[in-house]
Design an enzyme around this catalytic site. Structure first.
Site: not given
Ligand code: NAD
Length: 499
Positions: A149, A173, A176-177, A226, A281, A383
């Site tokens: 998101f 994909k 969804e937020r 994450s 991140c 985090e």
């Molecule tokens: P998230 O892991 O909740 O979601 C990321 C994606 O995974 C979304 O598209 C979501 O729909 C999908 N998803 C969620 N739960 C899932 C599941 N159980 N099975 C399969 N897919 C699933 O992350 P978020 O809250 O949207 O974003 C924040 C996180 O992303 C933080 O941990 C941040 O550090 C990380 N991030 C990392 C980078 C990097 O380049 N290292 C960059 C930006 C954000």
């Protein structure tokens, strides 16, 4: 209420959704739209559209694909205000920061405008008698990107720009937020001349992610989110034989030496810790001053800088940062603040309980500062992803460097010093993927590449730069010899060597 639809084969998907998710405006704390949540049938449909469109797109010469990328870049620039407003209303970051989000993605589009050059292979004349060897980069076919998101423009563009320019079809994909911006980007790509079906957007949750990971025609998947989910996605996709790159969470440290330009360091750390409500991140949620005197000077200046911070709605041009993304996330950050206090950290500034007049339901958190944090605390190890800065004091340079090196995450780190010896040793030895020397958020420029170490990144190729091109292409190497009237070679039963 507005329904945000999938974008498949060049148009919004018309079918009625079986499931939907709420899309909030975090500044007012209310549902503003619904997003349709797909299923495996939708993924099949998007892949079928991509499969039909990809060969003709790949067959265009790279200069023609570059022209589409140039027009895409111009259209993103022309729609910057509209995109930024859309982004801010779903994410909550302030408009200027949304423009930065879009700009950092745009820079990857600019980079791939050079795709004819980036795709050039290698050639060796006379590798053996009458033998020449050359290699070429061919698109992998259909690739997908699963995005978080917190950067709804930058990260989809990091992924889709190199994939598309290299001749692939791509499926996004989005989170969804905040799903609207990726759809708008796909519409602009179509307007730029990208054939329909080459870029599709499928909304959804785990159901859609799993369908993408299991689909035999999707050959590569890029994920950012994450760490637990990144590791799961990496494992499932790799087990299905796909090429995978999965970026995860982070806990980035800023080390401040006694000789640092303290005013500049404080300005940089405040921006990197609290900008975008800490939901980056590459934020700096931990600061490690070296020596007690440095710590006291730093702490006093941080307190005074925090007093000047202004939290506001995403569209407030004077706000430094806006709300966090959701009510659940706000509660999660508040829990971590309480956990830190319970673990024995000193709560210097408490950001909980902030209420903005007229926006009492918004997901706002004031800046929080915690001192005397120790490495054993869970609130340090995990985090938080909110506007919370933790001070972890160190006595020596070596001790300070050991903290980011030993942490489970290894995304980014920064060192503030005037001492070149320290800086060089630090850059060489610290166990982290992206390093800033007097630079707070060292997100590499588009022609380098982005990737963290340890639990911040699974897979061996980074995002964008040449790694992005490598990820979305396969190398094919040709060894050739032409009959030239020479003697017929004897048959041989040993492996050919170039003696
Ligand atoms: P998230 O892991 O909740 O979601 C990321 C994606 O995974 C979304 O598209 C979501 O729909 C999908 N998803 C969620 N739960 C899932 C599941 N159980 N099975 C399969 N897919 C699933 O992350 P978020 O809250 O949207 O974003 C924040 C996180 O992303 C933080 O941990 C941040 O550090 C990380 N991030 C990392 C980078 C990097 O380049 N290292 C960059 C930006 C954000």
């Amino acid at each position: 209420m507005r329904l945000i639809q999938h974008f498949i084969d060049g148009s919004p998907f018309e079918g009625a959704p079986s499931r939907t998710g709420d899309v909030f405006d975090p500044s007012i704390g209310k549902v503003q739209a619904r997003v349709t949540l797909g299923d495996s049938a939708l993924v099949d449909r998007a892949v079928a559209s991509a499969k039909a469109a990809q060969p003709a797109w790949a067959a265009l010469n790279p200069q023609r694909r570059a022209r589409v990328m140039f027009r895409f870049k111009e259209l993103i620039e022309a729609h910057m205000d509209e995109l930024a407003e859309m982004l801010s209303r779903e994410h909550g970051k302030v408009i200027a920061d949304s423009k930065g989000d879009i700009q950092r993605g745009l820079e990857v589009v600019e980079f791939v405008c050079g795709i004819p050059h980036l795709l050039k292979g290698e050639y060796t004349e006379g590798a053996g008698p009458g033998i020449d060897v050359y290699s070429m980069r061919q698109p992998i076919g259909i690739a997908a990107g699963i995005t978080p998101f917190n950067f709804p423009a930058m990260i989809p563009l990091w992924m889709c720009a190199p994939a598309l320019a290299s001749g692939n079809a791509f499926i996004i994909k989005p989170s969804e937020r905040d799903p609207s911006v990726p759809v708008r980007l796909a519409e602009l790509a179509l307007e730029a001349g990208l054939p329909k079906g080459v870029l599709n957007v499928v909304h959804g949750d785990k159901v859609v992610v799993d369908a993408i990971l299991d689909h035999p025609d999707v050959k590569a998947v890029s994920f950012v989110g994450s760490s637990d989910i990144a590791q799961y996605v990496y494992g499932r996709g790799a087990a299905a034989g796909k090429r995978m790159q999965c970026m995860g969470g982070a806990k980035n440290h800023a080390i401040v030496m006694a000789d640092a330009d303290m005013d500049q360091a404080v300005a940089d750390i405040i921006g990197a810790a609290y900008g975008s409500a800490g939901e980056r991140c590459m934020a700096l949620p931990v600061v490690t001053p070296v020596g007690e005197e440095t710590a006291e000077r730093l702490r006093a200046k941080l307190i005074s800088a925090i007093a000047d911070l202004r939290v506001g709605v995403a569209t407030d041009p004077d706000a430094h940062y806006g709300p966090v993304v959701s009510a659940q996330h706000k509660a999660r950050v508040e829990n971590y603040i309480q956990m830190a206090v319970d673990e024995g950290a000193e709560l210097v500034v408490d950001g909980r309980g902030l209420s903005l007049q007229g926006y009492e339901e918004g997901y706002f958190l004031g800046p929080t500062l915690l001192d005397r944090v120790t490495p054993g605390m869970r609130s340090y190890q995990e985090e938080i992803f909110g506007p919370v800065l933790q001070i972890l004091r160190a006595s020596t340079f070596e001790e300070a460097v050991s903290y980011p090196s030993q942490h489970q995450y290894g995304n980014g780190v920064a060192l503030f010093t005037r001492n070149g010896d320290f800086a060089r040793k630090f850059a060489s030895e610290v166990e982290v993927g992206m390093i800033g020397i007097n630079v707070p958020i060292p997100v590499p420029v588009a022609y380098h590449s982005f990737g963290g170490w340890k639990r911040s990144g699974f897979g061996d190729l980074n995002q964008y730069g040449m790694d992005g091109i490598r990820f979305y292409t396969r190398t094919k190497t040709v060894t050739q010899r032409w009959p030239s009237g020479g003697a017929v070679l004897d048959q041989s039963f040993v492996i050919p060597t170039m003696r």
